[in-house]
Design a protein around this motif. Structure first.
Motif, mmCIF file in Angstrom:
data_model
loop_
_atom_site.group_PDB
_atom_site.id
_atom_site.type_symbol
_atom_site.label_atom_id
_atom_site.label_comp_id
_atom_site.label_asym_id
_atom_site.label_seq_id
_atom_site.Cartn_x
_atom_site.Cartn_y
_atom_site.Cartn_z
ATOM 1 N N TYR A 1 -3.470 84.722 -63.032
ATOM 2 C CA TYR A 1 -4.701 85.410 -63.409
ATOM 3 C C TYR A 1 -4.550 86.923 -63.558
ATOM 4 C CZ TYR A 1 -6.693 80.937 -62.110
ATOM 5 O OH TYR A 1 -6.967 79.592 -62.035
ATOM 6 N N GLY A 2 -3.393 87.464 -63.178
ATOM 7 C CA GLY A 2 -3.183 88.897 -63.289
ATOM 8 C C GLY A 2 -3.202 89.582 -61.937
ATOM 9 N N GLY B 1 1.115 79.148 -66.909
ATOM 10 C CA GLY B 1 0.132 78.244 -67.473
ATOM 11 C C GLY B 1 -0.950 77.821 -66.509
ATOM 12 N N GLY B 2 -0.689 77.831 -65.215
ATOM 13 C CA GLY B 2 -1.686 77.380 -64.266
ATOM 14 C C GLY B 2 -1.227 77.619 -62.850
ATOM 15 N N PHE B 3 -2.192 77.567 -61.915
ATOM 16 C CA PHE B 3 -1.880 77.846 -60.522
ATOM 17 C C PHE B 3 -0.911 76.813 -59.957
ATOM 18 C CE2 PHE B 3 -3.087 77.925 -55.925
ATOM 19 C CZ PHE B 3 -2.727 79.230 -55.686
ATOM 20 N N ALA B 4 -1.160 75.535 -60.267
ATOM 21 C CA ALA B 4 -0.262 74.477 -59.774
ATOM 22 C C ALA B 4 1.139 74.632 -60.359
ATOM 23 C CB ALA B 4 -0.834 73.103 -60.122
ATOM 24 N N ASP B 5 1.220 75.116 -61.600
ATOM 25 C CA ASP B 5 2.535 75.320 -62.219
ATOM 26 C C ASP B 5 3.353 76.340 -61.443
ATOM 27 O OD1 ASP B 5 1.917 73.521 -64.172
ATOM 28 O OD2 ASP B 5 1.276 75.040 -65.630
ATOM 29 N N GLN B 6 2.675 77.346 -60.900
ATOM 30 C CA GLN B 6 3.389 78.368 -60.143
ATOM 31 C C GLN B 6 3.998 77.776 -58.877
ATOM 32 O OE1 GLN B 6 3.966 81.657 -60.992
ATOM 33 N NE2 GLN B 6 3.231 80.904 -62.964
ATOM 34 N N PHE B 7 3.265 76.921 -58.189
ATOM 35 C CA PHE B 7 3.822 76.293 -56.990
ATOM 36 C C PHE B 7 4.958 75.342 -57.345
ATOM 37 C CE2 PHE B 7 -0.212 77.670 -55.114
ATOM 38 C CZ PHE B 7 0.233 78.152 -53.894
ATOM 39 N N ARG B 8 4.853 74.691 -58.491
ATOM 40 C CA ARG B 8 5.940 73.801 -58.903
ATOM 41 C C ARG B 8 7.192 74.589 -59.279
ATOM 42 N NH1 ARG B 8 1.615 70.532 -61.049
ATOM 43 N NH2 ARG B 8 1.650 71.694 -63.027
ATOM 44 N N ALA B 9 7.013 75.875 -59.573
ATOM 45 C CA ALA B 9 8.166 76.719 -59.915
ATOM 46 C C ALA B 9 8.894 77.230 -58.673
ATOM 47 C CB ALA B 9 7.715 77.901 -60.769
ATOM 48 N N TRP B 10 8.279 77.083 -57.488
ATOM 49 C CA TRP B 10 8.915 77.572 -56.267
ATOM 50 C C TRP B 10 10.316 77.016 -56.038
ATOM 51 C CZ3 TRP B 10 4.905 77.953 -51.696
ATOM 52 C CH2 TRP B 10 4.076 79.054 -51.928
ATOM 53 N N PRO B 11 10.555 75.727 -56.312
ATOM 54 C CA PRO B 11 11.921 75.234 -56.088
ATOM 55 C C PRO B 11 12.975 76.037 -56.826
ATOM 56 C CG PRO B 11 10.429 73.392 -56.383
ATOM 57 C CD PRO B 11 9.629 74.629 -56.666
ATOM 58 N N GLU B 12 12.615 76.620 -57.975
ATOM 59 C CA GLU B 12 13.565 77.445 -58.712
ATOM 60 C C GLU B 12 13.986 78.656 -57.884
ATOM 61 O OE1 GLU B 12 13.885 79.839 -62.987
ATOM 62 O OE2 GLU B 12 12.221 78.460 -62.610
#
Length: 410
Positions: free
Chosen positions: A69-70, A190-201
């Motif tokens: 969201y910025g 793209g979305g808040f859930a996407d950010q948490f899914r990116a954590w493994p990276e």
């Protein structure tokens, strides 16, 4: 200024310094607060660890939210919550309500986590290390002056005066953010859930863990000093709240000096980020080890204790800007999440360290508990940095001016 204009560096310094000030300005008031609320000092000091733990939770959310969201709306929201929570703490006479307000004050941590992300939005790793050193050096005035100011306010107005000050500070930071803090995140997820899914990276990166672990245990030494220092200094050397506030700033004085040195090195010498981190961790560990040995030999003195504490702060100043730059350079497209996740780890380690110290803390053992706990933090940070240096060498990413990493770069 508009909401599209990048903020001045001074604004980010104020937001970061104000959040740090929230941790330790009221520390000289802890003995008086314990008496008024009818609890012992050790129990009252646990509010520091609980605050840090809540801050860790908050920052797990702030980073991904700001990536989606910025930076601007998340910082404004955090400052508003902090201001209202400070007002609640100022007027309550119930210890449970105070704890609720104090935990909600952790929203101020948005200033620390997202100020770093704002800088990462604008600068590459080498220049980022310079900017972080400047921010660290200037924001260090907060914890340096905070205990002294808090002690004076306590003597004049009681502990509630410190929380009234927090209320005014929060309102001022909210107004400043509204006026100057333009949006810098131009590549939102793209979305808040996407950010948490990116954590493994992030979590799969050995470099992220190396930088974050070193940084976390370095800052934990400061949190331990904030927790145990007031009792150690007041009991061992008979200090009142005003004098205690002044001496509690010694660690931050060392931090400011270390940050200044780090900034000068980043501008003039092409060193790996890990080199200053290693020097900082070694200085902190040696100073605390000498002070502990002096205590065991029965020769501890105020100058020696404060010298070791100041050297620990110097080591933190050499470590923190470089560790912060390294954390966010691992995955630049996840700078907000990396900042929030590393900040959460810092607060979690600090909460566990201060909670453990608080459970062991009594007037009789305050000095050895302080020195042993700070030394353990320093040694863990040193080991983490040695391991990180080997990882960096194996991967050939050892220059502080490494180019901006791509999404798949380790």
């Amino acid at each position: 200024m508009t909401d599209r204009t990048p903020p001045h560096l001074a604004t980010l310094i104020i937001l970061t310094g104000g959040a740090v000030l929230t941790i330790n300005m009221f520390v000289p008031s802890l003995p008086g607060m314990a008496r008024e609320f009818g609890v012992d000092y050790g129990a009252m000091s646990l509010v520091i660890g609980a605050y840090l733990l809540m801050t860790a939770v908050m920052q797990l959310v702030f980073g991904p939210l700001s990536d989606v969201y910025g930076r601007r709306p998340v910082i404004l929201g955090g400052m508003a919550v902090f201001t209202l929570a400070s007002l609640l703490c100022t007027f309550t006479s119930d210890v449970t309500v105070f704890w609720i307000g104090r935990l909600l004050q952790s929203a101020s941590a948005v200033g620390v986590a997202l100020s770093r992300a704002v800088l990462r939005d604008q600068y590459e790793p080498r220049e980022l290390a310079q900017k972080m050193a400047t921010v660290s050096m200037v924001m260090g005035l907060g914890p340096l002056l905070g205990p002294a100011l808090g002690g004076l306010i306590d003597e004049a107005f009681g502990w509630r005066g410190n929380f009234a000050f927090y209320t005014l500070l929060g309102a001022a930071m909210l107004a400043l953010s509204w006026r100057d803090l333009g949006e810098t995140n131009r590549s939102r997820g793209g979305g808040f859930a996407d950010q948490f899914r990116a954590w493994p990276e992030l979590l799969r990166s050995p470099r992220f863990w190396g930088y974050a672990t070193c940084w976390s245990f370095s800052i934990a030494a400061f949190h331990v000093f904030v927790t145990a220092g007031p009792l150690a200094l007041s009991e061992a050397f008979g200090m009142g709240s005003g004098q205690l506030g002044i001496y509690m700033g010694m660690m931050t004085a060392g931090f400011i000096l270390g940050s200044w040195i780090s900034g000068r090195v980043a501008r003039t010498v092409d060193w790996p980020l890990t080199r200053l981190m290693l020097i900082g961790r070694a200085l902190a560990s040696v100073g605390l080890a000498v002070a502990l040995l002096a205590w065991l030999a029965g020769h501890i003195s105020l100058p020696l204790l404060l010298g070791a504490v100041m050297l620990s702060g110097l080591g933190n100043g050499l470590t923190s800007p470089n560790a912060a730059s390294g954390v966010m350079a691992v995955r630049p497209h996840l700078a907000g999440a990396a900042s929030g996740l590393s900040s959460a780890l810092i607060q979690l380690v600090g909460a566990l360290a201060t909670g453990s110290v608080g459970l062991m803390l009594t007037a009789k053992v305050a000095v050895p508990v302080l020195l042993v706990a700070m030394l353990i933090m320093g040694l863990i940070g040193l080991v983490a940095t040695l391991w990180l240096a080997r990882v960096e060498q194996r991967r050939g990413v050892i220059r502080s001016d490494v180019p901006k990493a791509g999404p798949g770069m380790e």
